[in-house]
Design a protein around this motif. Structure first.
Motif, mmCIF file in Angstrom:
data_model
loop_
_atom_site.group_PDB
_atom_site.id
_atom_site.type_symbol
_atom_site.label_atom_id
_atom_site.label_comp_id
_atom_site.label_asym_id
_atom_site.label_seq_id
_atom_site.Cartn_x
_atom_site.Cartn_y
_atom_site.Cartn_z
ATOM 1 N N LEU A 27 0.812 -1.218 0.000
ATOM 2 C CA LEU A 27 0.000 0.000 0.000
ATOM 3 C C LEU A 27 0.847 1.271 0.000
ATOM 4 C CD1 LEU A 27 -2.494 -0.980 2.850
ATOM 5 C CD2 LEU A 27 -2.770 -1.360 0.382
ATOM 6 N N ALA A 28 2.143 1.128 0.184
ATOM 7 C CA ALA A 28 3.020 2.265 0.485
ATOM 8 C C ALA A 28 3.460 3.037 -0.754
ATOM 9 C CB ALA A 28 4.246 1.775 1.246
ATOM 10 N N ALA A 29 3.810 4.285 -0.493
ATOM 11 C CA ALA A 29 4.439 5.155 -1.495
ATOM 12 C C ALA A 29 5.670 5.765 -0.839
ATOM 13 C CB ALA A 29 3.479 6.251 -1.941
ATOM 14 N N GLU A 30 6.684 6.064 -1.651
ATOM 15 C CA GLU A 30 7.906 6.670 -1.123
ATOM 16 C C GLU A 30 7.856 8.182 -1.297
ATOM 17 O OE1 GLU A 30 11.748 4.270 -1.280
ATOM 18 O OE2 GLU A 30 10.776 3.791 -3.189
ATOM 19 N N PHE A 31 8.422 8.868 -0.309
ATOM 20 C CA PHE A 31 8.507 10.323 -0.319
ATOM 21 C C PHE A 31 9.929 10.706 0.056
ATOM 22 C CE2 PHE A 31 4.192 9.151 0.591
ATOM 23 C CZ PHE A 31 3.410 10.080 -0.078
ATOM 24 N N SER A 32 10.498 11.686 -0.632
ATOM 25 C CA SER A 32 11.850 12.159 -0.331
ATOM 26 C C SER A 32 11.828 13.658 -0.109
ATOM 27 C CB SER A 32 12.801 11.835 -1.483
ATOM 28 O OG SER A 32 12.915 10.442 -1.634
ATOM 29 N N PHE A 33 12.628 14.111 0.875
ATOM 30 C CA PHE A 33 12.697 15.527 1.200
ATOM 31 C C PHE A 33 14.151 15.931 1.388
ATOM 32 C CE2 PHE A 33 8.623 13.917 2.620
ATOM 33 C CZ PHE A 33 7.763 14.778 1.946
ATOM 34 N N ARG A 34 14.459 17.134 0.939
ATOM 35 C CA ARG A 34 15.812 17.676 1.079
ATOM 36 C C ARG A 34 16.019 18.200 2.499
ATOM 37 N NH1 ARG A 34 13.409 20.018 -3.001
ATOM 38 N NH2 ARG A 34 13.385 22.032 -1.973
ATOM 39 N N GLU A 35 17.271 18.290 2.885
ATOM 40 C CA GLU A 35 17.628 18.863 4.174
ATOM 41 C C GLU A 35 16.981 20.245 4.320
ATOM 42 O OE1 GLU A 35 21.571 20.629 6.407
ATOM 43 O OE2 GLU A 35 21.825 18.970 5.002
ATOM 44 N N GLY A 36 16.305 20.464 5.432
ATOM 45 C CA GLY A 36 15.675 21.751 5.708
ATOM 46 C C GLY A 36 14.274 21.911 5.127
ATOM 47 N N GLU A 37 13.830 20.977 4.326
ATOM 48 C CA GLU A 37 12.517 21.101 3.676
ATOM 49 C C GLU A 37 11.387 20.818 4.665
ATOM 50 O OE1 GLU A 37 10.220 19.489 -0.332
ATOM 51 O OE2 GLU A 37 12.213 18.736 0.140
ATOM 52 N N HIS A 38 10.406 21.723 4.692
ATOM 53 C CA HIS A 38 9.192 21.522 5.492
ATOM 54 C C HIS A 38 8.217 20.712 4.644
ATOM 55 C CE1 HIS A 38 10.951 24.896 7.670
ATOM 56 N NE2 HIS A 38 10.200 24.521 8.686
ATOM 57 N N PHE A 39 7.618 19.679 5.234
ATOM 58 C CA PHE A 39 6.712 18.852 4.433
ATOM 59 C C PHE A 39 5.372 18.569 5.094
ATOM 60 C CE2 PHE A 39 9.625 16.050 6.647
ATOM 61 C CZ PHE A 39 8.799 15.068 7.182
ATOM 62 N N VAL A 57 13.868 13.791 11.218
ATOM 63 C CA VAL A 57 12.759 14.737 11.071
ATOM 64 C C VAL A 57 12.549 15.462 12.393
ATOM 65 C CG1 VAL A 57 10.275 14.961 10.680
ATOM 66 C CG2 VAL A 57 11.619 13.335 9.311
ATOM 67 N N GLU A 58 12.405 16.781 12.301
ATOM 68 C CA GLU A 58 12.126 17.606 13.475
ATOM 69 C C GLU A 58 10.646 17.971 13.473
ATOM 70 O OE1 GLU A 58 14.749 21.007 15.291
ATOM 71 O OE2 GLU A 58 13.625 21.764 13.566
ATOM 72 N N LEU A 59 9.997 17.735 14.611
ATOM 73 C CA LEU A 59 8.600 18.142 14.793
ATOM 74 C C LEU A 59 8.595 19.474 15.517
ATOM 75 C CD1 LEU A 59 7.039 14.742 15.909
ATOM 76 C CD2 LEU A 59 7.167 15.723 13.602
ATOM 77 N N THR A 60 7.839 20.424 14.977
ATOM 78 C CA THR A 60 7.822 21.771 15.528
ATOM 79 C C THR A 60 6.394 22.278 15.660
ATOM 80 O OG1 THR A 60 7.914 22.897 13.386
ATOM 81 C CG2 THR A 60 10.024 22.256 14.361
ATOM 82 N N LYS A 70 7.292 32.187 16.125
ATOM 83 C CA LYS A 70 8.537 31.449 15.912
ATOM 84 C C LYS A 70 8.207 29.966 15.837
ATOM 85 C CE LYS A 70 11.467 34.915 16.485
ATOM 86 N NZ LYS A 70 12.432 35.336 15.513
ATOM 87 N N GLU A 71 8.986 29.249 15.045
ATOM 88 C CA GLU A 71 8.846 27.804 14.983
ATOM 89 C C GLU A 71 9.766 27.191 16.037
ATOM 90 O OE1 GLU A 71 8.963 24.315 11.619
ATOM 91 O OE2 GLU A 71 9.097 26.401 11.004
ATOM 92 N N VAL A 72 9.183 26.418 16.956
ATOM 93 C CA VAL A 72 9.923 25.867 18.089
ATOM 94 C C VAL A 72 9.960 24.342 17.962
ATOM 95 C CG1 VAL A 72 9.973 25.660 20.599
ATOM 96 C CG2 VAL A 72 9.204 27.792 19.539
ATOM 97 N N ALA A 73 11.164 23.780 18.065
ATOM 98 C CA ALA A 73 11.334 22.327 17.973
ATOM 99 C C ALA A 73 10.826 21.651 19.238
ATOM 100 C CB ALA A 73 12.798 21.989 17.742
ATOM 101 N N ALA A 98 6.455 19.433 10.343
ATOM 102 C CA ALA A 98 7.591 18.519 10.210
ATOM 103 C C ALA A 98 8.571 19.087 9.206
ATOM 104 C CB ALA A 98 7.128 17.137 9.775
ATOM 105 N N ARG A 99 9.873 18.966 9.558
ATOM 106 C CA ARG A 99 10.955 19.469 8.714
ATOM 107 C C ARG A 99 12.050 18.418 8.662
ATOM 108 N NH1 ARG A 99 15.879 21.775 9.385
ATOM 109 N NH2 ARG A 99 15.754 21.674 11.648
ATOM 110 N N ALA A 100 12.567 18.165 7.463
ATOM 111 C CA ALA A 100 13.680 17.232 7.304
ATOM 112 C C ALA A 100 14.950 17.888 7.846
ATOM 113 C CB ALA A 100 13.843 16.851 5.841
ATOM 114 N N VAL A 101 15.555 17.295 8.860
ATOM 115 C CA VAL A 101 16.801 17.803 9.430
ATOM 116 C C VAL A 101 17.955 17.449 8.495
ATOM 117 C CG1 VAL A 101 18.393 17.630 11.393
ATOM 118 C CG2 VAL A 101 15.919 17.623 11.776
ATOM 119 N N THR A 102 17.863 16.264 7.904
ATOM 120 C CA THR A 102 18.820 15.789 6.902
ATOM 121 C C THR A 102 18.004 15.357 5.686
ATOM 122 O OG1 THR A 102 18.689 13.501 7.680
ATOM 123 C CG2 THR A 102 20.378 14.906 8.698
#
Length: 160
Positions: A27-39, A57-60, A70-73, A98-102
């Motif tokens: 059922l799955a799909a793959e998703f890719s995000f660049r460093e720093g990208e908010h998704f 991934v950082e949750l803020t 301000k966005e707070v982690a 959510a933001r990709a840290v890496t």
């Protein structure tokens, strides 16, 4: 193509047999995000539950700091962890950003597809929902700890 063996040790799939993991991965799909990208954005509709395949991934959340938002982690998640569980809980609205840290790869599962699988394969549904509830409980514990720390600061300031 998603390698089911990578996901067998994910928190969300704990207790699910390798054969059952294959059914879920179908059922799955793959998703890719660049460093720093908010998704994921707080307040947006939630329809996909994610497992982190690689990356961090950082949750803020947004917080008003002296009149400026301000966005707070709040938390950082690593491979094997689950996010976006608001997709499985009414009103199906994201509660954090959510933001990709890496550079990050996620495996995503649409709510509608999971609900259909859970109706047909109740054992899989029970295991996954039980694991999801463990994550919700863990996150509630994190939130409670943050709230109690802030309450303690407020009480200390008031009674100095």
């Amino acid at each position: 193509m998603i390698d089911a063996r990578v996901l067998e040790h994910a928190d969300l799939l704990r207790g699910v047999s390798p054969e059952q993991v294959q059914e879920v991965v179908a059922l799955a799909a793959e998703f890719s995000f660049r460093e720093g990208e908010h998704f994921l954005r707080q307040g947006d509709p939630a329809d996909t539950l994610f497992i982190i395949e690689t990356g961090r991934v950082e949750l803020t959340t947004g917080l008003n700091v002296f009149g400026v938002m301000k966005e707070v982690a709040l938390e950082e998640l690593i491979a094997g962890k689950t996010l976006g569980w608001s997709a499985m809980v009414e009103p199906y609205t994201l509660t954090l950003n959510a933001r990709a840290v890496t550079a990050t790869s996620l495996v995503g599962f649409r709510r509608v597809a999971l609900h259909k699988l859970f109706a047909e394969r109740t054992q899989i549904g029970f295991l996954i929902i039980n694991n999801l509830l463990s994550e919700v409980g863990r996150r509630l514990g994190v939130t409670k700890a943050l709230w109690l720390r802030e309450l303690q600061r407020s009480v200390n300031a008031k009674y100095r």
